[in-house]
Design an enzyme around this catalytic site. Structure first.
Site, PDB file in Angstrom:
ATOM      1  N   ASP A 126      66.034  36.321  29.099  1.00  0.00           N
ATOM      2  CA  ASP A 126      66.146  35.682  30.416  1.00  0.00           C
ATOM      3  C   ASP A 126      65.671  34.229  30.367  1.00  0.00           C
ATOM      4  O   ASP A 126      66.219  33.354  31.023  1.00  0.00           O
ATOM      5  CB  ASP A 126      65.305  36.429  31.459  1.00  0.00           C
ATOM      6  CG  ASP A 126      65.936  37.759  31.816  1.00  0.00           C
ATOM      7  OD1 ASP A 126      67.117  37.945  31.483  1.00  0.00           O
ATOM      8  OD2 ASP A 126      65.224  38.603  32.396  1.00  0.00           O
ATOM      9  N   TYR A 169      42.491  35.002  35.945  1.00  0.00           N
ATOM     10  CA  TYR A 169      41.189  35.675  35.901  1.00  0.00           C
ATOM     11  C   TYR A 169      41.144  36.949  35.075  1.00  0.00           C
ATOM     12  O   TYR A 169      40.117  37.589  34.965  1.00  0.00           O
ATOM     13  CB  TYR A 169      40.666  35.956  37.304  1.00  0.00           C
ATOM     14  CG  TYR A 169      41.647  36.634  38.236  1.00  0.00           C
ATOM     15  CD1 TYR A 169      42.162  37.891  37.948  1.00  0.00           C
ATOM     16  CD2 TYR A 169      42.046  36.013  39.414  1.00  0.00           C
ATOM     17  CE1 TYR A 169      43.052  38.503  38.797  1.00  0.00           C
ATOM     18  CE2 TYR A 169      42.941  36.624  40.275  1.00  0.00           C
ATOM     19  CZ  TYR A 169      43.435  37.865  39.956  1.00  0.00           C
ATOM     20  OH  TYR A 169      44.314  38.462  40.791  1.00  0.00           O
ATOM     21  N   LYS A 189      32.186  41.141  37.044  1.00  0.00           N
ATOM     22  CA  LYS A 189      32.837  41.782  35.897  1.00  0.00           C
ATOM     23  C   LYS A 189      31.841  41.910  34.752  1.00  0.00           C
ATOM     24  O   LYS A 189      31.132  40.938  34.456  1.00  0.00           O
ATOM     25  CB  LYS A 189      34.012  40.933  35.403  1.00  0.00           C
ATOM     26  CG  LYS A 189      35.038  40.652  36.458  1.00  0.00           C
ATOM     27  CD  LYS A 189      36.112  39.705  35.973  1.00  0.00           C
ATOM     28  CE  LYS A 189      37.017  39.368  37.139  1.00  0.00           C
ATOM     29  NZ  LYS A 189      38.063  38.418  36.805  1.00  0.00           N
ATOM     30  N   CYS A 206      55.585  64.345  72.500  1.00  0.00           N
ATOM     31  CA  CYS A 206      56.419  65.549  72.610  1.00  0.00           C
ATOM     32  C   CYS A 206      55.874  66.558  73.611  1.00  0.00           C
ATOM     33  O   CYS A 206      56.496  67.594  73.853  1.00  0.00           O
ATOM     34  CB  CYS A 206      56.596  66.209  71.241  1.00  0.00           C
ATOM     35  SG  CYS A 206      55.103  67.014  70.617  1.00  0.00           S
ATOM     36  N   GLU A 216      32.460  35.613  39.926  1.00  0.00           N
ATOM     37  CA  GLU A 216      33.361  34.507  40.284  1.00  0.00           C
ATOM     38  C   GLU A 216      34.000  34.823  41.632  1.00  0.00           C
ATOM     39  O   GLU A 216      33.996  35.976  42.059  1.00  0.00           O
ATOM     40  CB  GLU A 216      34.425  34.302  39.191  1.00  0.00           C
ATOM     41  CG  GLU A 216      35.403  35.452  39.085  1.00  0.00           C
ATOM     42  CD  GLU A 216      36.391  35.331  37.914  1.00  0.00           C
ATOM     43  OE1 GLU A 216      36.124  34.594  36.955  1.00  0.00           O
ATOM     44  OE2 GLU A 216      37.430  36.010  37.990  1.00  0.00           O
ATOM     45  N   ALA A 263      62.464  37.385  27.063  1.00  0.00           N
ATOM     46  CA  ALA A 263      62.725  36.209  26.236  1.00  0.00           C
ATOM     47  C   ALA A 263      64.191  35.792  26.390  1.00  0.00           C
ATOM     48  O   ALA A 263      64.524  34.601  26.439  1.00  0.00           O
ATOM     49  CB  ALA A 263      62.406  36.523  24.773  1.00  0.00           C
ATOM     50  N   ARG A 295      52.467  42.022  41.667  1.00  0.00           N
ATOM     51  CA  ARG A 295      51.762  43.255  41.380  1.00  0.00           C
ATOM     52  C   ARG A 295      52.566  44.487  41.788  1.00  0.00           C
ATOM     53  O   ARG A 295      52.575  45.491  41.086  1.00  0.00           O
ATOM     54  CB  ARG A 295      50.422  43.262  42.117  1.00  0.00           C
ATOM     55  CG  ARG A 295      49.513  44.334  41.669  1.00  0.00           C
ATOM     56  CD  ARG A 295      48.149  44.121  42.304  1.00  0.00           C
ATOM     57  NE  ARG A 295      48.000  45.005  43.423  1.00  0.00           N
ATOM     58  CZ  ARG A 295      47.373  46.175  43.348  1.00  0.00           C
ATOM     59  NH1 ARG A 295      46.825  46.532  42.230  1.00  0.00           N
ATOM     60  NH2 ARG A 295      47.287  46.938  44.373  1.00  0.00           N
ATOM     61  N   SER A 300      43.759  47.407  40.968  1.00  0.00           N
ATOM     62  CA  SER A 300      43.065  46.772  42.086  1.00  0.00           C
ATOM     63  C   SER A 300      41.568  46.931  41.834  1.00  0.00           C
ATOM     64  O   SER A 300      41.173  47.398  40.773  1.00  0.00           O
ATOM     65  CB  SER A 300      43.490  47.383  43.411  1.00  0.00           C
ATOM     66  OG  SER A 300      43.243  48.756  43.386  1.00  0.00           O
TER      67      SER A 300
END
Ligand code: IVH
Length: 694
Positions: free
Chosen positions: A53, A241, A305, A426, A130, A51, A153, A98
């Site tokens: 900021d 969403y 969902k 190697c 959706e 707030a 995220r 996720s």
């Protein structure tokens, strides 16, 4: 909770006249000075950082539009308030999760039945479907109905503060009406329409700027601009969403959340459907897949969902994804190209991976020039040879794969690929353990490829997240022997003068790199464990280890004990969810190896590892207790019982021992009940258990 105070919507700065602007500047300056005093001198802030900021940003915005009003003693002139470069980090108060993936009808049915099983019901579960938008996710935080912060995220726990840039996106409301709660985080996707994307690339080309491979990259690149006037020129849009932190629920159903968000001025993903069975879900998926050309933005699947929010809460989440939602991906995009070469890459744990170097080809909007062939068996099974025409595919952000070769187009004399018996980096022997698909270099510490990959992993985004230490630089530092072990990164300052004189480096770039490293000297325990690069220990396992052992010293000591003699230490490790004997062995072997002990001790001289602080369960009578469930539970499924116990701070174990505090018995309990009685462990009925945790 903060007092509910109604804040009037702020007029756009461009609509203010000089007098109004002057009045607001005076008011804002006074407010900011007051909060500075409260924060810095009284140690008693009254408003959140976000707030605060927002107040500063508003003042800056007005001062930019009305330069005459910017006084010498304006609080915006105070140095040290704003970082000069890069984005500050924001801790998400509610993690940004996720989604688990579904690819087939079977996966969709599995999801639906899993939900029913967890809730211990045969009832129809309403599901909202959706589109899954292919953009980048963002969390918008509103306090007292003002947009005060926008964060990416990041790793789900911590993202980057992109408020200034998000403020420029036209379709995002800056204020909410009075029926919105005091605290509301709206989560969603920032994206660019396909049509706008094409126009943007044309413009970029005209201006001599960089063009973007696809709308997703363009959206991500636009949000990560340090100069928000550039972001403002990009055609970004936002779909809401999901919700993060809320001070009060806004609806009982997911559909209700969509409607509320819509009413408050957010766009929500369309089309949508209410499904009552896996068949309904498949039908919707198929329809939207077919309609894709008519949908103006890129989708990469459908998200399902559970509609009822109360059920969503019961279902909760596992690891990093909710149990109440799943992403049903669209089929992968495919393309045909030619294999120019097959090379072997050596990974951080020594795995030799065959990789096809391809004639570059566009696959669903992304240029692809390399694809994985996984391992020796895959190369043989697909009989892929150098020079072959092949079909490759990419889905979402996974590494492109070679699907099959087209032998009809093969040139005569093309030789089958022979998997090497030595490490190309190697020269050490490469061996394949029985029952394993992977071939591994046995060079261990002498293999430079493994060392470089370990360092790359150490600084990667989900580990130490050190910006500016890319692949090329790590290789160079390793070759120059400036950085051969992780701790060396934190001693780079000693090489600053040498670095500045090297090609491609200058005063500023060295300073930026050292600043980025300094900013990472303190790290959360789970990130630290992940950064160590222990075989089979990804983000989720690292988190579980952190939650169980709480600090790095306990973890390291216990793991060493577990390897040598202590049975109890082994049992404790194996009791952690998803840690079986093979993973346990990799973890204990890592901490027992003298070399790793030295690397760790050296590293701990340079960095501070923050202990894991368990969530506050002080009001809970079962916090820290160990509980075993046995018999058939009647009021809920075993999984739900377990999740619920853990959310109250209890540890759930699979077997009864002296360390067990409670055994909760359902119907037909058998040997565990007997053992509890023998050992004198408290036995509870389901009802008694519920009473205990209320
Ligand atoms: S819901 C707690 N809905 O997909 C669940 N996510 O692969 C929150 N995404 O991180 C996610 N469209 O960034 C949800 N309609 C949609 C979405 C969506 C795109 C992204 C989101 C998430 C990612 C997971």
């Amino acid at each position: 909770m903060m007092a509910r105070k109604k804040t009037p919507a702020l007029p756009l700065v461009s609509t203010l006249n000089m007098l109004e602007a002057a009045a607001e500047v005076a008011d804002l300056s006074q407010q900011i000075k007051k909060h500075d005093l409260l924060y810095h001198q009284k140690d008693n802030p009254e408003i959140s950082d976000a707030a605060y900021d927002a107040l500063r940003r508003r003042l800056e915005e007005i001062e930019t539009a009305f330069p005459d009003l910017a006084t010498e003693d304006s609080p915006t002139r105070k140095v040290g308030a704003k970082p000069a470069a890069g984005f500050t980090k924001v801790k998400h108060t509610v993690p940004m999760l996720s989604l688990g993936n579904a690819f087939s009808e079977e996966d969709v049915t599995d999801f639906y039945e899993r939900v029913q099983r967890f809730l211990s019901t045969q009832d129809i579960i309403d599901i909202i479907a959706e589109p899954k938008i292919d953009g980048l996710s963002c969390s918008l935080r509103f306090e007292n109905r003002q947009l005060v912060q926008a964060a990416t995220r990041g790793d789900g726990a911590e993202g980057e503060d992109v408020t200034q840039n998000v403020m420029t996106i036209a379709g995002i409301p800056h204020t909410l009406p009075s029926d919105a709660p005091n605290i509301l985080e709206v989560r969603g996707e920032i994206y660019i329409d396909r049509h706008d994307f094409a126009a943007l690339n044309v413009q970029q080309e005209k201006d001599g700027g960089k063009t973007f491979a696809n709308p997703r990259n363009a959206a991500a690149g636009s949000i990560r601009q340090l100069d928000s006037t550039i972001t403002a020129k990009r055609p970004l849009k936002f779909f809401g969403y999901a919700l993060g932190e809320v001070s009060e629920d806004i609806a009982d159903t997911q559909d209700g959340v969509r409607k509320k968000l819509g009413k408050w001025g957010f766009a929500v993903p369309i089309p949508t459907a209410l499904c009552k069975s896996p068949q309904d879900m498949m039908q919707f998926h198929e329809t939207v897949y077919g309609d894709r050309p008519d949908i103006p933005y890129d989708l990469d699947g459908i998200v399902y969902k559970v509609n009822d929010i109360a059920l969503q809460k019961r279902l909760g989440f596992v690891s990093r994804a909710p149990r109440w939602a799943v992403a049903h991906k669209f089929p992968a995009e495919q393309a045909e190209t030619v294999i120019n070469d097959i090379i072997i890459q050596v990974g951080r744990t020594g795995t030799l991976t065959p990789v096809a170097e391809l004639e570059p080809v566009n696959v669903g909007g992304v240029m692809v020039s390399r694809a994985t062939l996984h391992n020796e068996d895959e190369v043989n099974r697909k009989d892929v040879r150098k020079g072959d025409h092949v079909i490759i595919q990419r889905a979402g952000d996974v590494i492109p794969q070679v699907v099959k070769s087209l032998p009809d187009k093969r040139k005569k004399g093309a030789k089958a690929f022979i998997f090497p018996e030595t490490c190309p980096e190697c020269g050490s022997a490469a061996v394949r353990e029985e029952d394993e698909a992977a071939t591994r270099c046995t060079g261990g510490l002498i293999c430079p490829a493994q060392a470089v990959e370990r360092l790359k992993h150490f600084v990667s985004r989900l580990a130490f997240d050190i910006e500016g230490l890319g692949d090329k630089i790590i290789r160079q530092f390793f070759a120059d022997k400036i950085v051969t072990a992780p701790a060396d990164i934190f001693r780079l300052a000693a090489h600053a003068e040498t670095l500045k004189t090297q090609e491609g480096w200058g005063e500023l770039s060295v300073k930026n790199l050292l600043d980025a490293i300094e900013a990472r000297r303190t790290i959360a325990l789970d990130r630290f464990i992940y950064a160590l690069g222990i075989r089979q220990v990804g983000q989720a396992t690292a988190k579980r280890l952190a939650q169980n052992y709480l600090n790095i010293d306990t973890l390291a000591t216990q793991m060493r004990d577990a390897k040598t003699h202590d049975d109890e230490a082994v049992q404790e490790l194996l009791a952690i969810e998803d840690i079986g004997p093979a993973v346990a062995n990799d973890i204990t072997a890592f901490f027992a190896a003298p070399h790793n002990q030295n690397v760790l001790a050296d590293l701990l001289k340079e960095v501070t590892v923050e202990p894991y602080i368990p969530p506050d369960t002080s009001g809970s009578k079962v916090a820290g207790k160990t509980v075993v469930f046995t018999g058939k539970l009647v009021t809920m499924s075993r999984d739900e019982a377990k999740a619920q116990a853990e959310s109250h701070g209890a540890k759930v174990a699979g077997s009864v021992s002296k360390k067990t505090d409670y055994v909760v018995v359902g119907e037909d309990a058998g040997s565990k009940l007997k053992k509890a009685n023998d050992l004198g462990v408290t036995v509870l009925t389901e009802e008694e258990w519920h009473d205990l945790i209320i």
